[in-house]
Structure formats: C-alpha cells, structure tokens
Design a protein around this motif. Structure first.
Motif, PDB file in Angstrom:
ATOM      1  N   HIS A 165       0.828  -1.214   0.000  1.00 21.56           N
ATOM      2  CA  HIS A 165       0.000   0.000   0.000  1.00 21.56           C
ATOM      3  C   HIS A 165       0.858   1.257   0.000  1.00 21.56           C
ATOM      4  CE1 HIS A 165      -3.681  -2.249   1.787  1.00 21.56           C
ATOM      5  NE2 HIS A 165      -3.630  -2.357   0.481  1.00 21.56           N
ATOM      6  N   MET A 166       1.911   1.270   0.793  1.00 16.97           N
ATOM      7  CA  MET A 166       2.752   2.456   0.882  1.00 16.97           C
ATOM      8  C   MET A 166       3.535   2.692  -0.411  1.00 16.97           C
ATOM      9  SD  MET A 166       2.031   3.637   3.807  1.00 16.97           S
ATOM     10  CE  MET A 166       0.520   2.767   4.120  1.00 16.97           C
TER      11      MET A 166
ATOM     12  N   GLU B 186      -0.819  10.278   0.093  1.00 20.02           N
ATOM     13  CA  GLU B 186      -1.887   9.982   1.056  1.00 20.02           C
ATOM     14  C   GLU B 186      -1.561   8.715   1.851  1.00 20.02           C
ATOM     15  OE1 GLU B 186      -6.499   8.475   0.996  1.00 20.02           O
ATOM     16  OE2 GLU B 186      -5.833   9.793  -0.618  1.00 20.02           O
ATOM     17  N   TYR B 187      -1.062   7.717   1.164  1.00 19.74           N
ATOM     18  CA  TYR B 187      -0.729   6.467   1.843  1.00 19.74           C
ATOM     19  C   TYR B 187       0.512   6.619   2.709  1.00 19.74           C
ATOM     20  CZ  TYR B 187      -4.295   3.774  -0.506  1.00 19.74           C
ATOM     21  OH  TYR B 187      -5.504   3.278  -0.926  1.00 19.74           O
ATOM     22  N   LEU B 188       1.484   7.381   2.242  1.00 22.14           N
ATOM     23  CA  LEU B 188       2.676   7.615   3.067  1.00 22.14           C
ATOM     24  C   LEU B 188       2.311   8.355   4.351  1.00 22.14           C
ATOM     25  CD1 LEU B 188       5.490   8.466   0.507  1.00 22.14           C
ATOM     26  CD2 LEU B 188       5.250   6.419   1.903  1.00 22.14           C
ATOM     27  N   GLU B 189       1.331   9.246   4.257  1.00 21.40           N
ATOM     28  CA  GLU B 189       0.857   9.939   5.462  1.00 21.40           C
ATOM     29  C   GLU B 189       0.255   8.936   6.443  1.00 21.40           C
ATOM     30  OE1 GLU B 189      -2.543  13.179   6.654  1.00 21.40           O
ATOM     31  OE2 GLU B 189      -1.453  13.496   4.782  1.00 21.40           O
ATOM     32  N   LYS B 190      -0.513   7.977   5.940  1.00 18.02           N
ATOM     33  CA  LYS B 190      -1.053   6.929   6.812  1.00 18.02           C
ATOM     34  C   LYS B 190       0.077   6.093   7.404  1.00 18.02           C
ATOM     35  CE  LYS B 190      -5.569   6.486   4.693  1.00 18.02           C
ATOM     36  NZ  LYS B 190      -6.509   5.648   3.959  1.00 18.02           N
ATOM     37  N   GLY B 191       1.128   5.894   6.619  1.00 16.06           N
ATOM     38  CA  GLY B 191       2.298   5.175   7.121  1.00 16.06           C
ATOM     39  C   GLY B 191       2.985   5.920   8.249  1.00 16.06           C
ATOM     40  N   VAL B 192       3.055   7.243   8.139  1.00 20.30           N
ATOM     41  CA  VAL B 192       3.644   8.065   9.204  1.00 20.30           C
ATOM     42  C   VAL B 192       2.834   7.913  10.483  1.00 20.30           C
ATOM     43  CG1 VAL B 192       4.013  10.449   9.957  1.00 20.30           C
ATOM     44  CG2 VAL B 192       4.768   9.733   7.683  1.00 20.30           C
ATOM     45  N   TYR B 193       1.520   8.035  10.376  1.00 21.91           N
ATOM     46  CA  TYR B 193       0.672   7.916  11.561  1.00 21.91           C
ATOM     47  C   TYR B 193       0.701   6.497  12.130  1.00 21.91           C
ATOM     48  CZ  TYR B 193      -1.088  12.626  10.936  1.00 21.91           C
ATOM     49  OH  TYR B 193      -1.180  13.975  10.838  1.00 21.91           O
TER      50      TYR B 193
ATOM     51  N   PHE C  48       2.769  17.707   9.708  1.00 20.44           N
ATOM     52  CA  PHE C  48       1.586  16.862   9.822  1.00 20.44           C
ATOM     53  C   PHE C  48       0.704  17.370  10.953  1.00 20.44           C
ATOM     54  CE2 PHE C  48       4.702  14.023   7.889  1.00 20.44           C
ATOM     55  CZ  PHE C  48       3.973  13.500   6.839  1.00 20.44           C
ATOM     56  N   ASP C  49      -0.585  17.071  10.839  1.00 24.81           N
ATOM     57  CA  ASP C  49      -1.527  17.413  11.903  1.00 24.81           C
ATOM     58  C   ASP C  49      -1.215  16.529  13.116  1.00 24.81           C
ATOM     59  OD1 ASP C  49      -3.668  18.167  13.478  1.00 24.81           O
ATOM     60  OD2 ASP C  49      -5.175  17.141  12.253  1.00 24.81           O
ATOM     61  N   PRO C  50      -0.947  17.122  14.288  1.00 25.73           N
ATOM     62  CA  PRO C  50      -0.592  16.303  15.443  1.00 25.73           C
ATOM     63  C   PRO C  50      -1.773  15.557  16.065  1.00 25.73           C
ATOM     64  CG  PRO C  50      -0.598  18.609  16.047  1.00 25.73           C
ATOM     65  CD  PRO C  50      -0.829  18.549  14.570  1.00 25.73           C
ATOM     66  N   GLN C  51      -2.995  15.869  15.655  1.00 27.53           N
ATOM     67  CA  GLN C  51      -4.165  15.176  16.175  1.00 27.53           C
ATOM     68  C   GLN C  51      -4.427  13.924  15.339  1.00 27.53           C
ATOM     69  OE1 GLN C  51      -5.736  16.221  19.045  1.00 27.53           O
ATOM     70  NE2 GLN C  51      -4.027  17.644  19.063  1.00 27.53           N
TER      71      GLN C  51
END
Length: 139
Positions: free
Chosen positions: A60-61, A67-74, A102-105
């Motif tokens: 996926h990454m 968008e997927y890399l952002e999910k990977g970061v979280y 990135f948004d910290p929330q």
C-alpha cells in the motif's frame, strides 16, 4: 575450487537479499524522511506487523503516493506510542509530527488504518476510541 563455490553462493544470497528487501527498505526510507526518523525503526515496525500485514503495508505504501505515506507516518507514530504510552513520549511524537508538517491530532480514520496494520503487533481495534481520547487530550 571449493572457495569459488562458497564465494559464489555468498554473492548470490547477498543479491537475493537485496532484491527481496528493496521495497520494504524503500518504504521505510520514504516514511523516515517524512518525519526525520531513521529507516531501521520503520523496518522494525514492518517486521513486528507480521509477514502478511507487513507485506500489505509495504504494498500500500509503495503504490499509494502521498496519502498512503501519510497513513504510514501515523501508523509508525501509533506503533511507537503503543510501545511507550507515557505522556512525555506522546507529547514528543506530537511535536515531531508538527515539525514535519503533519496534523498532530489523530482521528478515527488514521487510527483505524494503523490499528489494522498493527493487529499482529498487538493492536486491539476495541481500544481505538480510548487511544484517540488519551492521545488527543495530551498537548
């Protein structure tokens, strides 16, 4: 003569290892660069996910884009916090996310994706609301 065989087998094994581990290493480097973390930490998270989920995460990454890399970061941040959920550690990761743009929330969608990947690493989907409440309450 036997040394030629030993050296040849060692070279073949080295090349096979490089080829097999290239995609996970590439994903780990990409995520690591996003939040300024060494890639081997992300590689250890991928290993902790287990073979099936780790492979799914890498696929996926590597195909998904930003968008997927952002999910990977979280996912990585949630993995690190699940290992040490002390308030100072959570604050440190939130500041790391903010420094990296990135948004910290963390919202339900980000947590759901991370907990899905991390299920074999001990993440429990029933704990998502509690995790989000605790995480977002710490500044």
């Amino acid at each position: 003569m036997i040394w030629y065989w030993v050296i040849g087998i060692a070279l073949v094994l080295g090349i096979v290892y490089k080829v097999v581990s290239a995609k996970p290493r590439s994903v780990a480097v990409s995520i690591g660069q996003k939040i300024n973390v060494k890639a081997h930490f992300i590689e250890s998270m991928i290993t902790a996910m287990g073979a099936q989920r780790g492979h799914m995460f890498v696929e996926h990454m590597s195909r998904g884009g930003e968008e997927y890399l952002e999910k990977g970061v979280y996912t990585f941040v949630i993995f690190e916090i699940s290992k040490n959920d002390h308030e100072k550690n959570i604050s440190w990761w939130k500041s790391k996310l903010k420094e990296s743009g990135f948004d910290p929330q963390i919202d339900e969608e980000k947590a759901e994706a991370a907990f899905t990947y991390l299920k074999d690493a001990g993440a429990d989907h029933s704990q998502i609301p509690n995790f989000i409440n605790v995480y977002n309450s710490i500044s």
